[in-house]
Design an enzyme around this catalytic site. Structure first.
Site: not given
Ligand code: GLN
Length: 547
Positions: A380, A519, A521
């Site tokens: 992310c 994600h 994970e």
């Molecule tokens: N802050 C970033 C976004 O909102 C990444 C979010 C995250 O890593 N879950 O796009």
């Protein structure tokens, strides 16, 4: 209709109720039953989405886009049953539903009260999907006696009363403290905790007692007598080296049998525990170790990255190696050189995160991994920063950054290689968001498909070109820069089905450098390690052989 198991806790918090619930779910599955696990949290936040990871640990995201308690992660990792929005509820959500109904006039002018309106709302929640499984396991957060928890306890009492006899049981977790001076385990706190439960009309059927020392028969009898449970329903929970020993350990202590006895299910189907024996074998019988650095912001509280830590452990199981994780505080390295700190690691992981603090440190970590050819997994924000690193240091876009940081600072400082997306497609529907939408509802949340490029590293890792993974973010890498970055060797190897949203990037001339917008994970399990984590650990083993 499902049989209900209500799981409560007493004496102290953090006894491992979530783990006990998850392990019990796995044991019932091993005996051939279908299960669903639920969490009822007494706090007043509507969901944990807006809570700081420092406060509450990781936010676990479900396929259907709910931001839930991290215990749902345990449930999924132990049972493999994908959690749903309707598996997690807080007092905040319950009250907000009740107040919404009141405003709509649904209560026809009645005075709204905790009993019956709030408790009815909780009971409706409990009943969702009651026909779908054999057992519904419902864990109540917090400990008995907490003010916020009372409506939940009252609701489960009423719920069990409303059901035909024998459909609901209560399992209560307590602690048996050990007094070194007298060399004794003390049962009094457990007795008091059970009294507290009984005073609100709940009589536990099973007591799970956490203890650092073996529970002597005499003490077991005493607990059974004073707490009004059967002796074989006093189940010991000892400390374990790995959480994945919990199903076998609880089975050994007779928890699943005690549950079946309480429901009078006989003869009890024999359990097949082969999967868990294999998991435990892979946990303990390892050959070598790899050292992986997680360069993150919330490193003081490991629970903030719970699923990542577990997914790395699963990756270790897939390769039969021990994974040593070291937490590196990215913020410190916003202004300091990071290279010497990262020396010697076999792989580097930059996890998700929010806000600008720590991002320069993480960008340095991505650069270090790229230049030194160390395996890198960016999740992310970790992917977004890897793209920013490539844009700044290879593609010559020296002011590359994310709109997220500009929004935060209230001024434009960066070229927005990562930008705030306001409209996207989910399945067949268009989702729109406006500035000023409430904080909870402005993210791309839940399961989305991605299409992988034929022949890419990531397609090889998955062994397929269509995947579905869970998302939780507001910002996206802008495809405007795709050609320029691809020419530099950063391949966009996974895209949303409409080709608008980059899902995966990888460096072509690097042994293992992958960034994912989702994600992975959240979907990894000890008995089915996620392919990205399995391959990331494999790559780390290869690096360890080179040094
Ligand atoms: N802050 C970033 C976004 O909102 C990444 C979010 C995250 O890593 N879950 O796009």
């Amino acid at each position: 209709m499902a049989r209900y198991i209500f799981i409560t806790g007493g004496v102290v918090s953090s006894l491992g109720k979530g783990l006990a619930s998850a392990a019990l779910g796995a044991l019932l599955q091993a005996r051939g039953f279908s299960v669903r696990l639920r969490k009822l949290d007494p706090y007043l936040n509507v969901d944990p989405g807006t809570m700081s990871p420092f406060e509450h640990g990781e936010v676990f995201v479900t396929d259907d886009g709910a931001e839930t308690d991290l215990d749902l992660g345990h449930y999924e990792r132990f049972t493999g049953v994908p959690a749903r929005m309707t598996d997690s509820v807080s007092s905040g959500r319950i009250y907000s539903n009740v107040l919404e109904r009141e405003r709509r006039g649904d209560y026809l002018g009645k005075t709204i009260q905790v009993v019956p309106h709030v408790t009815n709302e909780i009971k409706e929640f409990l009943a969702i999907g009651e026909d779908e499984v054999d057992f519904m396991l419902c864990e109540i957060g917090g400990t008995v006696g907490d003010i916020e928890g009372l409506p939940f306890f009252e609701a489960i009492r009423q719920f069990s009363h409303d059901q035909p006899r024998g459909r609901c049981i209560f399992m209560h977790l307590t602690l048996l403290p050990y007094l070194a001076a007298s060399g004794e385990l003390k049962t009094k706190p457990t007795q008091h905790s059970v009294k507290e439960l009984q005073s609100i009309g709940i009589a536990p059927d099973i007591l799970v007692c956490r203890s650092e020392h073996p529970i002597p028969d005499k003490e077991r009898e005493k607990i059974a007598l004073f707490c009004n449970v059967r002796k074989e329903a006093v189940v010991a929970a000892y400390d374990l080296k790995s959480i994945y020993e919990a199903p076998l350990a609880y089975h050994h202590e007779g928890l699943d049998q005690a549950v079946l006895n309480a429901f009078e299910i006989s003869p009890a189907p024999r359990p097949d525990l082969g999967v868990w024996r294999d998991v435990v074998d892979r946990t303990h019988n390892t050959d070598g170790a790899v050292n992986i650095a997680i360069v993150g912001k919330y490193v003081q509280l490991e629970d903030a990255y719970k699923s990542i830590k577990e997914a790395l452990t699963h990756g270790g199981m897939a390769n039969r190696v021990k994974v040593n994780v070291e937490w590196v505080d990215a913020e410190v390295f916003d202004t300091q050189d990071l290279a010497s700190r990262l020396e010697g690691f076999h792989a580097i992981l930059v996890p998700g995160g929010f806000g600008e603090r720590g991002t320069e440190g993480k960008i340095k970590a991505a650069q270090f991994a790229r230049e030194r050819k160390i395996p890198y997994l960016g999740i992310c924000l970790g992917m977004q920063l890897a793209v920013i690193e490539a844009a700044r240091n290879i593609a010559g876009i020296t002011t590359a950054g994310s709109e997220e940081f500009d929004h935060e600072a209230g001024q434009k400082r960066f070229e927005p290689v990562v930008y705030h997306l306001k409209e996207w497609v989910q399945g067949n529907t268009k989702v729109r968001r406006k500035p000023g939408d409430s904080k909870g509802g402005t993210m791309r949340l839940g399961a989305y498909d991605a299409v992988l490029k034929e022949g890419s590293k990531i397609a090889k890792i998955y062994g397929t070109t269509t995947i579905e993974e869970r998302h939780r973010h507001r910002y996206e890498v802008d495809i405007k820069y795709m050609d320029q970055l691809e020419k530099c060797g950063l391949h966009f190897s996974g895209m949303s089905p409409d080709g608008r949203l980059p899902e995966i990037v990888e460096w072509a001339d690097h042994p293992w450098f992958i960034g994912v917008q989702f994600h992975p994970e959240l979907k990894s399990k000890p008995f089915a390690p996620h392919p990205i984590f399995a391959d990331f650990v494999r790559a780390a083993i290869e690096t360890s052989r080179l040094v």
